[in-house]
Design an enzyme around this catalytic site. Structure first.
Site, PDB file in Angstrom:
ATOM      1  N   HIS A  25      97.788  14.072  73.561  1.00  0.00           N
ATOM      2  CA  HIS A  25      98.127  12.986  72.632  1.00  0.00           C
ATOM      3  C   HIS A  25      97.493  13.219  71.254  1.00  0.00           C
ATOM      4  O   HIS A  25      98.183  13.204  70.222  1.00  0.00           O
ATOM      5  CB  HIS A  25      97.640  11.660  73.230  1.00  0.00           C
ATOM      6  CG  HIS A  25      97.875  10.463  72.365  1.00  0.00           C
ATOM      7  ND1 HIS A  25      98.920   9.597  72.563  1.00  0.00           N
ATOM      8  CD2 HIS A  25      97.200   9.981  71.290  1.00  0.00           C
ATOM      9  CE1 HIS A  25      98.883   8.638  71.649  1.00  0.00           C
ATOM     10  NE2 HIS A  25      97.843   8.842  70.865  1.00  0.00           N
ATOM     11  N   GLU A  26      96.199  13.452  71.240  1.00  0.00           N
ATOM     12  CA  GLU A  26      95.502  13.598  69.952  1.00  0.00           C
ATOM     13  C   GLU A  26      95.952  14.867  69.230  1.00  0.00           C
ATOM     14  O   GLU A  26      95.995  14.904  68.002  1.00  0.00           O
ATOM     15  CB  GLU A  26      93.977  13.588  70.142  1.00  0.00           C
ATOM     16  CG  GLU A  26      93.403  12.361  70.872  1.00  0.00           C
ATOM     17  CD  GLU A  26      93.755  11.012  70.241  1.00  0.00           C
ATOM     18  OE1 GLU A  26      94.104  10.976  69.046  1.00  0.00           O
ATOM     19  OE2 GLU A  26      93.713   9.988  70.958  1.00  0.00           O
ATOM     20  N   GLU A  68     102.244   7.821  65.437  1.00  0.00           N
ATOM     21  CA  GLU A  68     102.200   7.543  66.868  1.00  0.00           C
ATOM     22  C   GLU A  68     103.416   8.137  67.581  1.00  0.00           C
ATOM     23  O   GLU A  68     103.341   8.508  68.754  1.00  0.00           O
ATOM     24  CB  GLU A  68     102.097   6.026  67.091  1.00  0.00           C
ATOM     25  CG  GLU A  68     101.435   5.615  68.392  1.00  0.00           C
ATOM     26  CD  GLU A  68      99.972   6.038  68.534  1.00  0.00           C
ATOM     27  OE1 GLU A  68      99.329   6.380  67.521  1.00  0.00           O
ATOM     28  OE2 GLU A  68      99.482   6.049  69.681  1.00  0.00           O
ATOM     29  N   HIS A 125      98.791  13.997  67.021  1.00  0.00           N
ATOM     30  CA  HIS A 125      98.361  13.481  65.711  1.00  0.00           C
ATOM     31  C   HIS A 125      97.883  14.624  64.808  1.00  0.00           C
ATOM     32  O   HIS A 125      98.276  14.732  63.650  1.00  0.00           O
ATOM     33  CB  HIS A 125      97.185  12.503  65.882  1.00  0.00           C
ATOM     34  CG  HIS A 125      97.567  11.156  66.415  1.00  0.00           C
ATOM     35  ND1 HIS A 125      98.410  10.309  65.741  1.00  0.00           N
ATOM     36  CD2 HIS A 125      97.194  10.495  67.542  1.00  0.00           C
ATOM     37  CE1 HIS A 125      98.550   9.173  66.436  1.00  0.00           C
ATOM     38  NE2 HIS A 125      97.820   9.264  67.539  1.00  0.00           N
TER      39      HIS A 125
END
Lengths: 390, 390
Positions: free
Chosen positions: B264-265, B294, B268
């Site tokens: 997930h990170e 997001e 970003h």
């Protein structure tokens, strides 16, 4: 009038403190974990911050406020007066240097660290030489700006580093060292060397870190105020009395490096942590002088850390950590090994007796640099000569 | 005239950038390693830095320079015009709030993080409630300052977070979710649950870190531009396109937490890293909007990270890392387990299907907060009610 000066002083000082705190954070990050790709961006921002500090502290209203405070010793509290005096003393020097050059020098330093690291890791002095040459050139210009009839040449730098000390003092000091210590070291070196081969066995870094945890506890590492990380070259940094950080370097074929780094750096950190908090956020923060600082770290390292009594308690734990590597090494053997005198080439790994000789060589080299007797490119040759002919 | 405005703009922007960079460094340090004892000092310095940013950006000459640049679109380059426009838009809001309150709010936030952490670790909401209440009170005041006839109440905050979106939009969105998704989730939950008990076995953190290294390589982690560390709550931060940092949290009895945090990170971080470097140091840096950000992280996490194809390649490596724990778990079982739908209580650990319900509840709670329908002390009760009655 003094109220107005105090107000200007405090509001400007708050800003300068915040910017210094930012520098502290950025430099800590840079030495311990920043990705190399952000070097350019980081250097730019460090330059901007330096510019802000310089422009705030060189402002006429601020300088006048400092002067006013110093002239009114009876009307201000002691800490404010002492802090303002120390700031003014440093500022008076700085004001002789064009602001732009102060900023550019900070940017130069910010980008030099990475080049030094690359050069060290590839054992390539030539890679670092151009940056070092720029640093030396800047320092020579700095000397010119600051020279007075009573303080010239290399003395300007010596005085900046440790106030009041001159070439004359150091020459006398190192002469004693040369006449008294060198023959003694030679005498020791002529004897059968102590066997410390166990020190170069393989010591898994994970286990080193485990012992580091124990050792930090012994050295009163306080995790509410201290941080430990790794860096190429061990150092201590901090801000005020509530935040002191140390680094060490783990080598998988050298047992003692991280141990004595931790003990040494905890000397620095403990000194700063135990300063009176009333000095926090003043120019008096961070310990009195470099010599005092180093006396603390070296007291921890040599008087405490290389003593028999210390290891009588802690060697059993070290042995438990490295069962295989230390199984045939007694406390006595270990104690003798960590006090072995040898012709080491690395200052930070040097024993108590030869360490001062590294400082002596460094001093002699710097004298030659600032007397224009050696070119930057020839420094390695000069260093080797000194090492050989000591 | 425009030349003068551009000069004022650029020189002020350089300073603001440097201060924002400092904030970035201090916050990163604070979330990942700063000792708790320096909280007071750090908060003070963060307050000072905020004050400097506010005083620089609220200066009349700066605001006028921005206006002049915006009015002269044809005389300035596109990036400068866009950046100035975005800054002015944000500044116009900020200027409605007294500077002192902006600074105090930053100090409040700086000290709240630690209280939140303590409350979380001791499962003691009451410990955090007073700080949270102050934050809510501030936000309510902020709303009052910014309200316009067309944008009132909670809408002010929604618009600040994702420009142009209103309660009306979100109500419609969440209504669909409620009528379409909730019955579907209930249907799934009524069936025999997928067995993912292996996920709660003991997974030594050292081995998790080993797999993390592999996974980071898979996710194109670039160590010249990226950093990974640990923190209580996983997040991504960065500056420009050359420095993106992520965190994760290792739990020794939860295999999937660090895995999906990293994926997930890295979504970003990759988004920011791949922005055009021409936006660096402008207000356009850091991605376009929160929703866009997001969308990238959740695309990585759910579409890539929970896909069969992804794990067909990487599950064998995971199995090699945790031989004992995963010896009876086939790729199919693993794939089903990481896509299991369940009534999770922790948003960041939620599956793809129930995750939006967490957001829905958060939205409903925030609506009640800013319509003055719930007191801070009653928030946990309200949350449990929502969770139960979804």
């Amino acid at each position: 009038m003094i109220e107005k000066s105090l107000k200007i002083y405090q509001s400007t000082k708050n800003k300068i403190n915040a910017l210094n705190y930012a520098m502290y954070m950025i430099n800590w990050d840079s030495e311990t974990e920043a990705p190399v790709g952000c070097l350019e961006e980081r250097s730019k921002q460090l330059g901007n911050i330096t510019e802000m500090i310089v422009s705030l502290s060189h402002k006429k209203t601020y300088v006048n406020a400092l002067k006013d405070i110093i002239a009114n010793k009876d009307k201000v509290d002691e800490i404010t007066w002492l802090s303002a005096s120390k700031e003014f003393e440093e500022l008076e020097k700085e004001l002789k240097v064009p602001s732009k050059e102060l900023v550019n020098y900070q940017i130069l330093l910010a980008t030099s660290g990475q080049t030094w690291l690359e050069a060290k890791q590839t054992n390539d002095y030539k890679h670092f030489a151009p940056k070092l040459d720029k640093i030396i050139t800047w320092q020579k210009k700095y000397i010119k700006y600051l020279e007075t009839p009573n303080c010239k040449g290399y003395n300007v730098l010596l005085d900046t580093y440790e106030k009041g000390f001159t070439e004359e003092d150091y020459d006398k000091f190192f002469d004693t060292l040369r006449t008294e210590l060198v023959p003694f070291v030679k005498e020791i070196l002529s004897k059968k060397p102590i066997d410390d081969s166990f020190n170069k066995e393989y010591y898994p870094i994970e286990l080193q870190k485990e012992f580091a945890k124990y050792l930090l506890k012994v050295m009163c590492f306080d995790k509410t105020k201290n941080v430990i990380k790794e860096s190429e070259h061990p150092f201590t940094t901090g801000y005020g009395t509530t935040d002191e950080r140390i680094t060490c370097h783990y080598y998988d074929h050298l047992l003692t490096s991280f141990i004595f780094s931790i003990i040494h750096e905890m000397g620095h950190a403990t000194y700063e942590k135990n300063c009176d908090p009333k000095f926090d956020d003043t120019a008096l923060s961070g310990g009195s002088t470099m010599a005092m600082h180093e006396s603390q770290s070296r007291f921890y390292e040599n008087i405490v850390g290389r003593s028999y009594q210390f290891w009588k308690t802690h060697y059993p734990i070290l042995k438990q950590t490295f069962v295989e590597q230390l199984k045939d090494i007694s406390l006595d053997q270990f104690y003798r090994a960590i006090n072995k005198v040898e012709n080491s080439l690395i200052r930070t790994e040097a024993d108590e007796l030869t360490y001062p000789l590294h400082i002596m060589i460094r001093y002699e080299i710097e004298k030659k640099i600032f007397n224009n007797e050696v070119k930057t490119k020839d420094l390695p040759k000069l260093w080797i000569n000194f090492i050989k002919n000591i």
